[in-house]
Motif scaffolding. Structure first.
Motif, PDB file in Angstrom:
ATOM      1  N   GLU A   1      18.647  18.323  30.929  1.00 25.63           N
ATOM      2  CA  GLU A   1      17.931  18.271  29.672  1.00 25.63           C
ATOM      3  C   GLU A   1      17.857  19.664  29.065  1.00 25.63           C
ATOM      4  O   GLU A   1      17.784  20.656  29.787  1.00 25.63           O
ATOM      5  CB  GLU A   1      16.517  17.732  29.890  1.00 25.63           C
ATOM      6  CG  GLU A   1      16.479  16.269  30.302  1.00 25.63           C
ATOM      7  CD  GLU A   1      15.058  15.762  30.452  1.00 25.63           C
ATOM      8  OE1 GLU A   1      14.137  16.612  30.445  1.00 25.63           O
ATOM      9  OE2 GLU A   1      14.875  14.548  30.569  1.00 25.63           O
TER      10      GLU A   1
ATOM     11  N   ALA B   1      16.470  23.047  27.627  1.00 22.22           N
ATOM     12  CA  ALA B   1      15.228  23.755  27.972  1.00 22.22           C
ATOM     13  C   ALA B   1      14.197  23.577  26.875  1.00 22.22           C
ATOM     14  O   ALA B   1      14.496  23.722  25.695  1.00 22.22           O
ATOM     15  CB  ALA B   1      15.532  25.235  28.190  1.00 22.22           C
ATOM     16  N   LYS B   2      12.997  23.239  27.271  1.00 17.83           N
ATOM     17  CA  LYS B   2      11.928  23.052  26.308  1.00 17.83           C
ATOM     18  C   LYS B   2      11.366  24.395  25.881  1.00 17.83           C
ATOM     19  O   LYS B   2      11.171  25.279  26.706  1.00 17.83           O
ATOM     20  CB  LYS B   2      10.820  22.182  26.900  1.00 17.83           C
ATOM     21  CG  LYS B   2      11.254  20.747  27.162  1.00 17.83           C
ATOM     22  CD  LYS B   2      10.089  19.912  27.681  1.00 17.83           C
ATOM     23  CE  LYS B   2      10.501  18.460  27.891  1.00 17.83           C
ATOM     24  NZ  LYS B   2       9.381  17.638  28.407  1.00 17.83           N
ATOM     25  N   LYS B   3      11.131  24.537  24.574  1.00 14.53           N
ATOM     26  CA  LYS B   3      10.579  25.787  24.072  1.00 14.53           C
ATOM     27  C   LYS B   3       9.111  25.895  24.446  1.00 14.53           C
ATOM     28  O   LYS B   3       8.387  24.908  24.467  1.00 14.53           O
ATOM     29  CB  LYS B   3      10.723  25.863  22.551  1.00 14.53           C
ATOM     30  CG  LYS B   3      12.162  26.098  22.082  1.00 14.53           C
ATOM     31  CD  LYS B   3      12.187  26.329  20.582  1.00 14.53           C
ATOM     32  CE  LYS B   3      13.592  26.671  20.117  1.00 14.53           C
ATOM     33  NZ  LYS B   3      13.640  26.935  18.659  1.00 14.53           N
ATOM     34  N   VAL B   4       8.706  27.099  24.757  1.00 11.58           N
ATOM     35  CA  VAL B   4       7.313  27.369  25.085  1.00 11.58           C
ATOM     36  C   VAL B   4       6.699  28.144  23.935  1.00 11.58           C
ATOM     37  O   VAL B   4       7.268  29.131  23.456  1.00 11.58           O
ATOM     38  CB  VAL B   4       7.204  28.180  26.392  1.00 11.58           C
ATOM     39  CG1 VAL B   4       5.742  28.481  26.699  1.00 11.58           C
ATOM     40  CG2 VAL B   4       7.854  27.424  27.549  1.00 11.58           C
TER      41      VAL B   4
ATOM     42  N   LEU C   1       6.582  26.071  17.357  1.00  9.30           N
ATOM     43  CA  LEU C   1       7.720  26.167  18.271  1.00  9.30           C
ATOM     44  C   LEU C   1       8.992  26.633  17.571  1.00  9.30           C
ATOM     45  O   LEU C   1       9.827  27.293  18.180  1.00  9.30           O
ATOM     46  CB  LEU C   1       7.961  24.809  18.942  1.00  9.30           C
ATOM     47  CG  LEU C   1       6.883  24.339  19.915  1.00  9.30           C
ATOM     48  CD1 LEU C   1       7.221  22.958  20.459  1.00  9.30           C
ATOM     49  CD2 LEU C   1       6.707  25.335  21.060  1.00  9.30           C
ATOM     50  N   THR C   2       9.133  26.295  16.298  1.00 13.22           N
ATOM     51  CA  THR C   2      10.342  26.719  15.574  1.00 13.22           C
ATOM     52  C   THR C   2      10.346  28.220  15.296  1.00 13.22           C
ATOM     53  O   THR C   2      11.405  28.816  15.119  1.00 13.22           O
ATOM     54  CB  THR C   2      10.467  25.965  14.239  1.00 13.22           C
ATOM     55  OG1 THR C   2       9.239  26.079  13.514  1.00 13.22           O
ATOM     56  CG2 THR C   2      10.788  24.499  14.473  1.00 13.22           C
TER      57      THR C   2
ATOM     58  N   ASP D   1      10.201  31.236  16.904  1.00 15.08           N
ATOM     59  CA  ASP D   1      10.296  31.853  18.225  1.00 15.08           C
ATOM     60  C   ASP D   1      10.641  33.337  18.168  1.00 15.08           C
ATOM     61  O   ASP D   1      10.914  33.959  19.197  1.00 15.08           O
ATOM     62  CB  ASP D   1      11.330  31.120  19.072  1.00 15.08           C
ATOM     63  CG  ASP D   1      12.708  31.067  18.400  1.00 15.08           C
ATOM     64  OD1 ASP D   1      12.880  31.706  17.330  1.00 15.08           O
ATOM     65  OD2 ASP D   1      13.603  30.390  18.926  1.00 15.08           O
TER      66      ASP D   1
ATOM     67  N   THR E   1      11.006  21.584  11.852  1.00 12.56           N
ATOM     68  CA  THR E   1      12.295  21.519  12.532  1.00 12.56           C
ATOM     69  C   THR E   1      13.118  22.758  12.185  1.00 12.56           C
ATOM     70  O   THR E   1      12.779  23.510  11.271  1.00 12.56           O
ATOM     71  CB  THR E   1      13.088  20.263  12.122  1.00 12.56           C
ATOM     72  OG1 THR E   1      13.438  20.372  10.719  1.00 12.56           O
ATOM     73  CG2 THR E   1      12.257  19.000  12.345  1.00 12.56           C
TER      74      THR E   1
END
Length: 213
Positions: free
Chosen positions: A43, A45-48, A62-63, A65, A82
């Motif tokens: 999957e 990587a999920k953003k932190v 989250l967008t 970064d 997004t």
């Protein structure tokens, strides 16, 4: 006048590999609780969320970064949900920033040079009795020829069409990159490019505030 002209212009591991005996092991789907996604693919990587530089008491969206020049995690109304939204808003921001920088310089210069330029071409001056350029607040816009406004609209449409077309064909397109650098000032290295992009957007934000205020 100069000011009027300036301001107008984003399944391999699902199968077990052949063993040493040369026999294929049975097909096997990934485990339900496996960290891998469907068909065993990793999957993304999920953003932190990171702390916002502009609002340090809260997390940045989250967008945001920090990868985009001038990104300080400021989006209190949550417009950039997004990556596509972020690129769209940055494209709009950089266009308005550039117009504002031109206007911030062109406004006082036109008040200084309007009479000289007008007399040079045998045209009437655009300044009012107080020496102010035509604007929504100052008045005097009725003095401007409709042909001038038509020219501005055509020019703006042409530039915008060029930008949209360039965005569709240039790989890794950066919002606002029109490839316009007649003096060769744009750095060649990534660090220099990021610095130049940040300098442009920061000065543009100041100009947008200045020309409005």
């Amino acid at each position: 006048s100069i000011t009027l002209f300036l301001t107008s212009i984003v399944s391999s591991s699902a199968f077990v590999a052949v063993g040493k005996s040369g026999c294929s092991a049975p097909l096997q789907m990934s485990e339900p609780n496996s960290p891998d996604g469907e068909w065993g693919e990793p999957e993304p990587a999920k953003k932190v969320a990171i702390k916002s530089q502009a609002l340090p008491f809260t997390n940045a969206p989250l967008t945001l970064d920090g990868s985009m020049a001038g990104d300080v995690g400021f989006d209190p109304l949550g417009f950039a949900k997004t990556e596509v939204d972020l690129s769209t808003y940055r494209e709009a921001e950089i266009k308005h920033a550039r117009l504002a920088m031109l206007a911030a310089a062109g406004w006082p210069l036109s008040e200084l040079w309007d009479k000289k330029i007008a007399s040079l071409f045998g045209l009437p001056g655009m300044l009012d009795d107080a020496g102010r350029v035509p604007s929504v607040l100052n008045g005097g816009l009725e003095k401007v020829s409709p042909f001038y406004w038509g020219f501005c609209i055509i020019l703006a449409a042409a530039v915008d069409f060029y930008g949209v077309n360039r965005a569709s064909i240039v790989k890794d397109y950066i919002p606002g990159d029109l490839g316009f650098d007649p003096f060769g000032l744009y750095p060649k290295d990534d660090k220099g490019k990021k610095w130049m992009q940040a300098a442009e957007i920061k000065n543009g934000r100041i100009a947008m505030i200045a020309i409005t205020a």
